[in-house]
Design an enzyme around this catalytic site. Structure first.
Site, PDB file in Angstrom:
ATOM      1  N   GLN A  94     -48.877 -61.950  10.460  1.00  0.00           N
ATOM      2  CA  GLN A  94     -48.818 -63.309  10.984  1.00  0.00           C
ATOM      3  C   GLN A  94     -50.225 -63.830  11.299  1.00  0.00           C
ATOM      4  O   GLN A  94     -50.553 -64.981  11.013  1.00  0.00           O
ATOM      5  CB  GLN A  94     -47.948 -63.330  12.236  1.00  0.00           C
ATOM      6  N   HIS A 136     -43.142 -60.636  27.957  1.00  0.00           N
ATOM      7  CA  HIS A 136     -43.502 -59.300  28.446  1.00  0.00           C
ATOM      8  C   HIS A 136     -45.011 -59.308  28.652  1.00  0.00           C
ATOM      9  O   HIS A 136     -45.664 -60.354  28.437  1.00  0.00           O
ATOM     10  CB  HIS A 136     -43.041 -58.223  27.452  1.00  0.00           C
ATOM     11  N   GLU A 137     -45.564 -58.162  29.048  1.00  0.00           N
ATOM     12  CA  GLU A 137     -47.003 -58.108  29.357  1.00  0.00           C
ATOM     13  C   GLU A 137     -47.882 -58.497  28.161  1.00  0.00           C
ATOM     14  O   GLU A 137     -48.993 -58.970  28.338  1.00  0.00           O
ATOM     15  CB  GLU A 137     -47.391 -56.712  29.845  1.00  0.00           C
ATOM     16  N   GLY A 138     -47.391 -58.263  26.937  1.00  0.00           N
ATOM     17  CA  GLY A 138     -48.158 -58.655  25.751  1.00  0.00           C
ATOM     18  C   GLY A 138     -48.403 -60.162  25.728  1.00  0.00           C
ATOM     19  O   GLY A 138     -49.522 -60.627  25.500  1.00  0.00           O
ATOM     20  N   HIS A 139     -47.339 -60.925  25.987  1.00  0.00           N
ATOM     21  CA  HIS A 139     -47.489 -62.384  26.069  1.00  0.00           C
ATOM     22  C   HIS A 139     -48.433 -62.759  27.209  1.00  0.00           C
ATOM     23  O   HIS A 139     -49.297 -63.620  27.062  1.00  0.00           O
ATOM     24  CB  HIS A 139     -46.135 -63.049  26.334  1.00  0.00           C
ATOM     25  N   GLY A 180     -51.290 -62.382  18.843  1.00  0.00           N
ATOM     26  CA  GLY A 180     -51.322 -60.939  19.062  1.00  0.00           C
ATOM     27  C   GLY A 180     -51.439 -60.177  17.746  1.00  0.00           C
ATOM     28  O   GLY A 180     -50.743 -60.483  16.779  1.00  0.00           O
ATOM     29  N   ASP A 227     -48.497 -58.619  15.549  1.00  0.00           N
ATOM     30  CA  ASP A 227     -47.978 -59.259  14.340  1.00  0.00           C
ATOM     31  C   ASP A 227     -49.152 -59.518  13.399  1.00  0.00           C
ATOM     32  O   ASP A 227     -49.581 -60.655  13.193  1.00  0.00           O
ATOM     33  CB  ASP A 227     -47.256 -60.554  14.713  1.00  0.00           C
ATOM     34  N   SER A 248     -40.289 -58.344  22.442  1.00  0.00           N
ATOM     35  CA  SER A 248     -39.053 -58.873  23.032  1.00  0.00           C
ATOM     36  C   SER A 248     -37.852 -58.148  22.450  1.00  0.00           C
ATOM     37  O   SER A 248     -36.814 -58.024  23.094  1.00  0.00           O
ATOM     38  CB  SER A 248     -38.938 -60.371  22.751  1.00  0.00           C
ATOM     39  N   GLN A 297     -37.874 -69.532  10.841  1.00  0.00           N
ATOM     40  CA  GLN A 297     -38.513 -68.261  10.506  1.00  0.00           C
ATOM     41  C   GLN A 297     -37.549 -67.077  10.576  1.00  0.00           C
ATOM     42  O   GLN A 297     -37.962 -65.940  10.384  1.00  0.00           O
ATOM     43  CB  GLN A 297     -39.750 -68.019  11.378  1.00  0.00           C
TER      44      GLN A 297
HETATM   45  P1  AMP Z   1     -43.386 -63.880  19.926  1.00  0.00           P
HETATM   46  O1  AMP Z   1     -42.875 -64.491  21.186  1.00  0.00           O
HETATM   47  O2  AMP Z   1     -42.805 -62.556  19.605  1.00  0.00           O
HETATM   48  O3  AMP Z   1     -43.374 -64.856  18.759  1.00  0.00           O
HETATM   49  O4  AMP Z   1     -44.926 -63.589  20.190  1.00  0.00           O
HETATM   50  C1  AMP Z   1     -45.796 -64.601  20.623  1.00  0.00           C
HETATM   51  C2  AMP Z   1     -47.203 -64.096  20.498  1.00  0.00           C
HETATM   52  O5  AMP Z   1     -47.355 -62.929  21.295  1.00  0.00           O
HETATM   53  C3  AMP Z   1     -47.559 -63.703  19.057  1.00  0.00           C
HETATM   54  O6  AMP Z   1     -48.904 -64.079  18.789  1.00  0.00           O
HETATM   55  C4  AMP Z   1     -47.406 -62.212  19.100  1.00  0.00           C
HETATM   56  O7  AMP Z   1     -48.206 -61.552  18.137  1.00  0.00           O
HETATM   57  C5  AMP Z   1     -47.881 -61.904  20.499  1.00  0.00           C
HETATM   58  N1  AMP Z   1     -47.395 -60.593  20.925  1.00  0.00           N
HETATM   59  C6  AMP Z   1     -46.135 -60.103  20.840  1.00  0.00           C
HETATM   60  N2  AMP Z   1     -46.087 -58.836  21.278  1.00  0.00           N
HETATM   61  C7  AMP Z   1     -47.356 -58.503  21.637  1.00  0.00           C
HETATM   62  C8  AMP Z   1     -47.966 -57.325  22.160  1.00  0.00           C
HETATM   63  N3  AMP Z   1     -47.273 -56.210  22.399  1.00  0.00           N
HETATM   64  N4  AMP Z   1     -49.300 -57.357  22.415  1.00  0.00           N
HETATM   65  C9  AMP Z   1     -50.011 -58.476  22.166  1.00  0.00           C
HETATM   66  N5  AMP Z   1     -49.505 -59.624  21.671  1.00  0.00           N
HETATM   67  C10 AMP Z   1     -48.188 -59.629  21.415  1.00  0.00           C
END
Ligand code: AMP
Length: 285
Positions: free
Chosen positions: A146, A28-31, A140, A143, A179, A55
């Protein structure tokens, strides 16, 4: 853009400054914001996509976690990612894995609710760091715990990598992108932004002085009640310091408001860091 599935095939271009974004995919846009930041700061951008079995707890969503490598690869390419590392579990864990256990910061909140979760995170992150050999890795703040676990591991094990902790990307209505938001029903999706609203209301009250330090416990319990009334099953809502995430009543120290709550079957987390960007300052132990 290259897609690599075998550890032995990973190779960085000589002399390039490498930025690395570890993920579980379902972008998503966060990634994408993490990838854009890595793109700005490096010559070569690597992303890993690995839904890491170690995990996830037994009753968690490992099997149903969304996976779509084709779509993810297109999205990563669109923001200029150079290479994706997308191994199978058997490539990462050919035998019973050595585990990394980070102390203290892992004991509470997500660590308490999800036993073993951060051992799995620390282990896979260190493995990925050793495979990808980047200069800088991007995580991000969504988390938050984390971030602190990875920071502590890097410090304690002298891992030669720089860390950047990037702000949470949100939907227009304030819901932190995740996600797992895809699991929400239409009704739940309408309720979900309440989580961040409660955090921001408390943040405002602390900042403008209308919530005094001694009123913080009551404020947090009122916040929990309002989330319950909205339909959440609250796991925790707390004010914490920013080293070990211990509960604090002192919002003047580097601190954050953290929350986890279930909406139906979906577990959501969010946080706000008080006083700006304290996470990226050097770790002082
Ligand atoms: P994930 O795929 O959920 O393991 O996330 C991969 C990375 O993207 C991790 O460092 C998360 O903290 C970061 N992340 C997930 N959601 C967001 C978000 N909304 N804004 C910024 N970073 C994010």
């Amino acid at each position: 853009m290259k897609i690599v599935t075998q550890i032995a095939d990973w190779k960085n271009p000589e002399g390039a400054r490498v930025g690395f974004v570890p993920t579980m995919g379902a972008f998503h846009e966060g990634h994408l914001d993490l990838m854009r930041r890595a793109r700005e700061e490096n010559d070569y951008v690597a992303v890993s996509i690995f839904v890491n079995p170690t995990q996830f707890g037994k009753n968690e969503d490992f099997n149903k976690y969304p996976r779509n490598l084709t779509r993810d690869a297109e999205m990563a390419a669109s923001v200029g990612v150079d290479a994706i590392f997308a191994p199978e579990a058997a490539e990462m864990y050919p035998s019973t894995p050595t585990l990394i256990r980070v102390p203290e910061v892992t004991e509470r909140w997500e660590g308490a609710s999800r036993p073993g979760h951060f051992d799995g995170v620390a282990t896979v992150v260190l493995k990925l760091f050793n495979i990808v050999r980047a200069h800088t890795a991007y995580f991000g703040q969504k988390d938050l715990q984390q971030c602190l676990v990875v920071r502590r591991m890097v410090q304690d094990l002298n891992v030669p990598i720089e860390l950047r902790f990037c702000p949470t990307t949100r939907e227009q209505d304030g819901l932190a992108m995740s996600s797992r938001n895809a699991y929400l029903s239409e009704e739940e999706r309408k309720t979900a932004p309440r989580l961040g609203e409660v955090l921001r209301a408390i943040e405002r009250g602390i900042a403008n002085g209308s919530i005094k330090n001694e009123e913080i416990p009551e404020t947090l319990s009122l916040g929990e009640t309002s989330l319950r009334d909205a339909g959440f099953e609250v796991d925790y809502l707390a004010l914490v310091e920013l080293e070990e995430l211990k509960a604090t009543l002192d919002p003047k120290r580097p601190a954050a408001l953290v929350v986890a709550a279930k909406l139906g079957r979906t577990r959501l987390i969010d946080n706000v860091i008080l006083h700006g960007d304290r996470l990226n300052s050097p770790y002082t132990g």
